[in-house]
Motif scaffolding. Structure first.
Motif, PDB file in Angstrom:
ATOM      1  N   ILE B  14       0.846  -1.195   0.000  1.00  9.67           N
ATOM      2  CA  ILE B  14       0.000   0.000   0.000  1.00  9.67           C
ATOM      3  C   ILE B  14       0.886   1.252   0.000  1.00  9.67           C
ATOM      4  O   ILE B  14       0.634   2.210  -0.731  1.00  9.67           O
ATOM      5  CB  ILE B  14      -0.939   0.001   1.229  1.00  9.67           C
ATOM      6  N   ARG B  18       0.933   4.221  -2.839  1.00 11.43           N
ATOM      7  CA  ARG B  18       0.703   5.634  -2.514  1.00 11.43           C
ATOM      8  C   ARG B  18       1.898   6.491  -2.919  1.00 11.43           C
ATOM      9  O   ARG B  18       1.742   7.667  -3.242  1.00 11.43           O
ATOM     10  CB  ARG B  18       0.410   5.784  -1.017  1.00 11.43           C
ATOM     11  N   ALA B  47      -5.599   1.143  -0.474  1.00  7.52           N
ATOM     12  CA  ALA B  47      -4.743   2.330  -0.445  1.00  7.52           C
ATOM     13  C   ALA B  47      -5.533   3.614  -0.675  1.00  7.52           C
ATOM     14  O   ALA B  47      -5.183   4.656  -0.128  1.00  7.52           O
ATOM     15  CB  ALA B  47      -3.636   2.211  -1.495  1.00  7.52           C
TER      16      ALA B  47
END
Ligand SMILES: Nc1nc2c(ncn2[C@@H]2O[C@H](COP(=O)(O)OP(=O)(O)OP(=O)(O)O)[C@@H](O)[C@H]2O)c(=O)[nH]1
Ligand SMILES: [Mg+2]
Lengths: 453, 300
Positions: B14, B18, B47
Motif C-alpha cells: 500500500i 501511494r 490504499a
C-alpha cells in the motif's frame, strides 16, 4: 564506538571457542516472525555459494530450479553443481562468475520466515550492497579463511554499522582449504573482534564453515569437532530480533507519520471527506491524540484512524492507514505528523553520516535534492567534517571531496526545514537519500545525526 | 497489537502504491486478469478508498486470453467503478506490420511489449504498476521496486539506482518511465494466503475443472479459443485441471488437480516441488536468460 558492543564482541569469541551457546527456542515458537539478512564480504569469499548451500541443505530449492542450475553448471569445466547460480541470475554474472547486483530469495523453516539478500563483494558494486543492507536486521560477513580480514570486509562491516544493523555473523569460510584448523579460525576471530570494538554492532557471532561442502551451514560439521557453537541456520532461526524486547517506549519509538497522499473524493456524499494517507513509520497513534504537523508546527487532534473505510482506535508501525484530524489544517504530501508530546529534530542545518554512491565527486558547495520520509528539499553541502578510513576506521579531517564509495560525516544546509530522528536511535525515521538534480539518480545515503552545532 | 508478516507485506505494498500516487503525474496499473494483478487491485482499494484510484487499469490483450479471465476483468472494473483501458496486440501487429510468430509453439507474448510501449507513449504514462514478484524468476529477483526504464522501456540491470529503506526515488526525465512492483517481496504462497484471508474473488479457471487439452512436450495446453492448433501427433484429452498462473493461452500450461477450493489449492502449492513458472510458463523455458532479455527489450 560503544564499550558494550566491544565487550560483547570479545565475549562472543570466547563463548564460541570454549562453551556451547545456550539457546532459547521459546520466543520464536510463539509466532512466526520475519528475519531479513544480507551476505557481505570481499569478492569470491563465497557469499552466493553460502546462500545456495543454505537453500539446498534446508531443502528449499524446487526441483525445476535445481535442474536449471545443474544444466547451467554442466557448461562449466569441473562439472560440479555451482550453488552460486541460484542467486547469480544475470547473464553477465554467470559469464563472469561474480555477483553484480543484490538478489532476493525467500524461504522459511518451521521456526521463521527469511528474506535473504545476496550482495556483491566487488567494490564497484558497493552501492548495491548498501541498497540491500538498508532494511536488514543481520549481516553475515564472510571471510576467506586463507586470506583473513580484507579491505572489503572492513568496508562492509563499517557500512553495516553505519546502517545500524544490530547483528553480525562472521562466517569464516573455506575452512576446507586450511585443514579445518582451529588456530586459523581463532586468529581471524581475534582479529575481527579488534575491529568490532570500533563498530556499533550489538552482537557478533563467529562460525567456521565450508559453504562448498556444507560444514556448519545447515548441518553440523564432523570435521570441526572443536567448534561447539550453532550452525548458521540454527543461529538465524533463534537470534533475538524482537523489537518489543527493547520496549515500545515513546522515546525509542516516537509516533511518526509522513503524509504520502491526501484522499479527497469530492463527491456529493463525501463532500467534506479529507483523509491523510501514509504509513506509520514509527510508534503508535490513538484516536484523540494531540498531534503536530511539521514543518508548519500547526496542531490538531486525531479524529479517526481508518484502513479501507474500517475504523480503528489505534494503529502502530508499520501500518499503512488514513488519518483524519479534528480541525482544518493545511497538510500536503511531504508533511510529517507527530504526536505532540514527542517532537523530532527539526532543522535546516544537519549533521549526517554519508555513504557516497556516485562517480561524480561530492564537494562543498554542491547542491542536491534531499529526500527524508516523503519530504523533498534542495540542499547544499556546507562541510565535509571528516572522512572515515575504511581500513583503520580513523577520521581524516581536511578532506576536499569524496569519491565513489567514500564514507564521511558531513554538514548539509537545506532550503526547507527537515524533521527526523537521529538514525542511530530510530532507523525508521532517520535515513535520507541524496538525489542528483540533473541525472535524477540516487547518489548518497544519509544517516542523519542531528542539528549541526 | 502486533502485525504478522501478511500485514507487513500488505502495508509495504500500500505504501508503494501511494508513493506512485504521490510522485507521478500519469501512472497506470497494468492489469492482466491473473491473481497477482487482482491482488494489486485489492491493495489499491485499500490504499485509496473511499477515493478513486489515481490511475486507470490498463490491459494489454494478446487476443489469446481465456474468456473466463476477460469476463472477470470487465466485471471487476465495473464492480469497483474504475476506468479500464484495453489495447490490443492485434492492432499493433496490423499497424506496425509486425510479423506474427508462426510454427508449433508460436506465442504473441513477446509482441505484448510493442503494444505496451505504444500505450505508454499514447497516454504518456510515467509509471506502470505491475504484479511481478522477485520469487518468480532469477532476473526478477534482482529488480528494484521502482525500476527505471529508458524511453525504449529497456531495463539495464547493471545500472540500477540505489534504493534504500522505504525511500523510493521516482524522479525521471521526460520520456523515461518507471515500472513499479508493490508485491516484489511476496511469494506465490503469500499471495494465495492473502487471497484466502481477504476473501478475494478469482477467475474460475484457477480452480479444478474439466476441460479439453492437448499434450505437447509433456505439458497440458488448453484447446480453448482455437489458439493452439492441434497437430497430428498431439494427443487430445479431457482432464480435470486448474491453472496455477493465468496468462496468454499459447504459453500457459494447466496442471492436473482436484483442488476446487482455496484451501485445497493452498495445500497443493505448499506441497509442490515445482516452481510456478517452471510448471506453467513455456516462454521462460526458451533460453537461460529469456526473462532478462525480455526485460531489456521493455517487458515487465
Ligand atoms: N574450497 C572452497 N571454495 C569455496 C567455498 N565457498 C565458495 N567457494 C568458491 O569460491 C568461489 C567464489 O564463490 P562465490 O560464492 O561466487 O563468491 P561471492 O562471495 O558470492 O563473490 P561475489 O558475489 O562476486 O563477491 C567459487 O569458485 C566457489 O566455488 C568453500 O567453502 N570452500
Ligand atoms: Mg556472489
Amino acid at each position: 564506538m560503544s564499550e558494550r558492543a566491544n565487550d560483547r564482541a570479545a565475549g562472543a569469541v570466547k563463548s564460541v571457542l570454549r562453551q556451547p551457546l545456550i539457546r532459547s527456542f521459546t520466543l520464536s515458537l510463539i509466532k512466526m516472525d520475519l528475519l531479513r539478512f544480507i551476505t557481505a564480504g570481499s569478492v569470491d569469499d563465497g557469499k552466493s555459494t553460502l546462500i545456495g548451500r543454505l537453500l539446498y541443505d534446508s531443502k528449499s530449492i524446487l526441483a525445476d530450479q535445481l535442474e536449471a542450475i545443474e544444466r547451467a553448471s554442466k557448461s562449466r569445466d569441473d562439472g560440479e553443481i555451482d550453488l552460486a547460480l541460484l542467486t547469480d541470475g544475470l547473464r553477465s554474472e554467470r559469464e563472469q562468475g561474480i555477483t553484480i547486483d543484490v538478489a532476493y530469495r525467500y524461504f522459511q523453516t518451521p521456526k521463521r520466515k527469511f528474506i535473504i539478500v545476496d550482495a556483491p563483494g566487488h567494490i564497484q558494486y558497493t552501492r548495491n550492497m548498501v541498497t540491500g543492507a538498508s532494511n536488514c536486521q543481520l549481516a553475515v560477513v564472510l571471510v576467506d579463511a586463507r586470506h583473513g580480514v580484507a579491505e572489503q570486509t572492513r568496508r562492509h562491516s563499517l557500512i553495516a554499522s553505519l546502517l545500524g544493523i544490530p547483528h553480525i555473523v562472521v562466517a569464516v569460510n573455506k575452512m576446507d582449504l586450511v585443514d579445518y584448523s582451529q588456530d586459523v579460525f581463532s586468529n581471524i576471530c581475534i582479529h575481527y573482534a579488534e575491529l568490532a570494538k570500533k563498530l556499533n554492532a550489538h552482537q557478533v557471532t563467529y562460525i567456521p564453515m565450508s559453504a562448498l561442502n556444507g560444514d556448519n551451514v545447515v548441518d553440523r560439521s564432523t570435521t570441526m569437532p572443536w567448534y561447539e557453537g550453532p550452525t548458521l541456520l540454527e543461529h538465524l532461526e533463534t537470534v533475538g530480533i524482537d523489537d518489543d524486547a527493547e520496549g515500545k517506549t515513546e522515546e525509542r519509538h516516537p509516533a511518526r507519520f509522513p503524509v504520502q497522499y491526501v484522499i479527497r473524493p469530492q463527491t456529493a456524499e463525501l463532500h467534506d471527506y479529507r483523509g491523510y494517507a501514509g504509513k506509520i513509520t514509527s510508534g503508535l497513534f490513538r484516536k484523540g491524540d494531540a498531534i503536530t504537523v511539521l514543518p508548519s508546527g500547526e496542531t490538531s487532534t486525531i479524529n479517526a484512524i481508518e484502513i479501507a473505510e474500517e475504523h480503528l482506535d489505534e494503529a502502530i508501525s508499520p501500518m499503512s492507514v488514513v488519518l483524519h484530524l479534528a480541525t482544518d489544517v493545511d497538510i500536503s504530501r511531504g508533511d510529517l505528523i507527530v504526536r505532540s508530546n514527542s517532537q523530532p529534530v527539526s532543522t535546516q542545518t544537519v549533521d549526517a553520516m554519508l555513504c557516497w554512491m556516485d562517480t561524480k565527486e561530492f564537494k562543498v558547495g554542491n547542491k542536491y535534492v534531499l529526500q527524508v520520509g516523503t519530504a523533498r528539499t534542495r540542499c547544499s553541502v556546507r562541510e565535509i567534517t571528516y572522512q572515515l578510513n575504511v581500513n583503520t576506521y580513523e577520521e581524516t579531517e581536511d578532506v576536499e571531496s569524496l569519491k565513489l564509495n567514500d564514507l564521511a560525516k558531513v554538514v548539509l544546509r537545506t532550503a526547507q526545514p527537515i524533521s527526523f530522528d537521529p538514525y542511530q536511535k530510530n532507523r525508521a525515521t532517520g535515513g535520507a537519500i541524496l538525489i542528483d538534480e540533473t541525472s535524477n539518480v540516487t547518489v548518497g545515503a544519509l544517516m542523519l545525526v542531528g542539528e549541526a552545532g | 497489537m502486533k502485525l504478522d508478516y501478511l500485514d507487513q507485506l500488505e502495508s509495504e505494498a500500500i505504501h508503494i502504491m501511494r508513493e506512485v500516487a504521490g510522485q507521478f503525474e500519469r501512472p497506470a496499473l497494468l492489469f492482466s486478469g491473473g491473481k497477482d494483478s487482482i491482488t494489486l487491485v485489492h491493495l489499491a482499494l485499500k490504499a485509496f478508498r473511499p477515493g478513486k484510484f489515481p490511475f486507470p487499469l490498463v490491459h494489454i490483450d494478446t487476443g489469446h486470453n481465456f474468456q473466463e479471465a476477460l469476463d472477470f476483468r470487465d466485471d471487476l472494473a465495473e464492480r469497483i467503478g474504475e476506468k479500464l483501458i484495453v489495447r490490443y496486440v492485434e492492432d499493433t501487429i496490423r499497424e506496425k506490420k509486425l510479423k506474427e510468430p508462426t510454427g508449433r509453439n508460436a506465442t504473441r507474448n513477446g509482441l505484448q511489449t510493442f503494444t505496451l510501449l505504444d500505450a505508454i507513449e499514447e497516454f504518456e504514462f510515467d509509471a506502470c504498476i505491475g504484479g511481478a514478484r522477485r520469487d518468480e524468476e532469477k532476473a526478477r529477483a534482482k529488480e528494484r521496486v521502482f525500476s527505471v526504464r529508458d524511453e525504449f522501456g529497456s531495463w539495464d540491470p547493471k545500472r540500477q539506482r540505489p534504493e534504500l529503506w522505504n525511500l523510493y526515488n521516482g524522479r525521471i526525465h521526460k520520456g523515461e518511465n518507471v515500472r513499479v512492483f508493490p508485491i516484489s517481496n511476496w511469494t506465490e504462497l503469500d499471495v494465495w494466503n492473502y487471497i484466502r484471508r481477504e476473501k478475494i474473488a478469482l477467475p474460475s479457471i484457477y480452480f479444478a475443472h474439466e476441460r479439453e487439452l492437448l499434450i505437447r512436450d509433456g505439458k497440458l495446453m488448453a484447446t480453448a479459443g482455437g489458439v493452439i492448433k492441434p497437430e497430428p501427433d498431439d494427443q487430445l484429452v479431457t482432464r480435470r485441471v486448474r491453472f496455477r498462473t493465468v496468462g496468454d493461452i499459447s504459453c500457459t500450461a494447466a496442471s492436473e488437480s482436484q483442488a476446487d477450493t482455496l484451501d485445497a489449492v493452498i495445500d497443493e502449492i505448499q506441497a509442490t516441488r515445482i516452481s510456478e513458472r517452471g510448471e506453467t510458463r513455456m516462454d521462460d523455458q526458451l533460453s537461460e536468460a529469456a526473462m532478462e532479455d525480455r526485460k531489456k527489450g521493455g517487458y515487465f
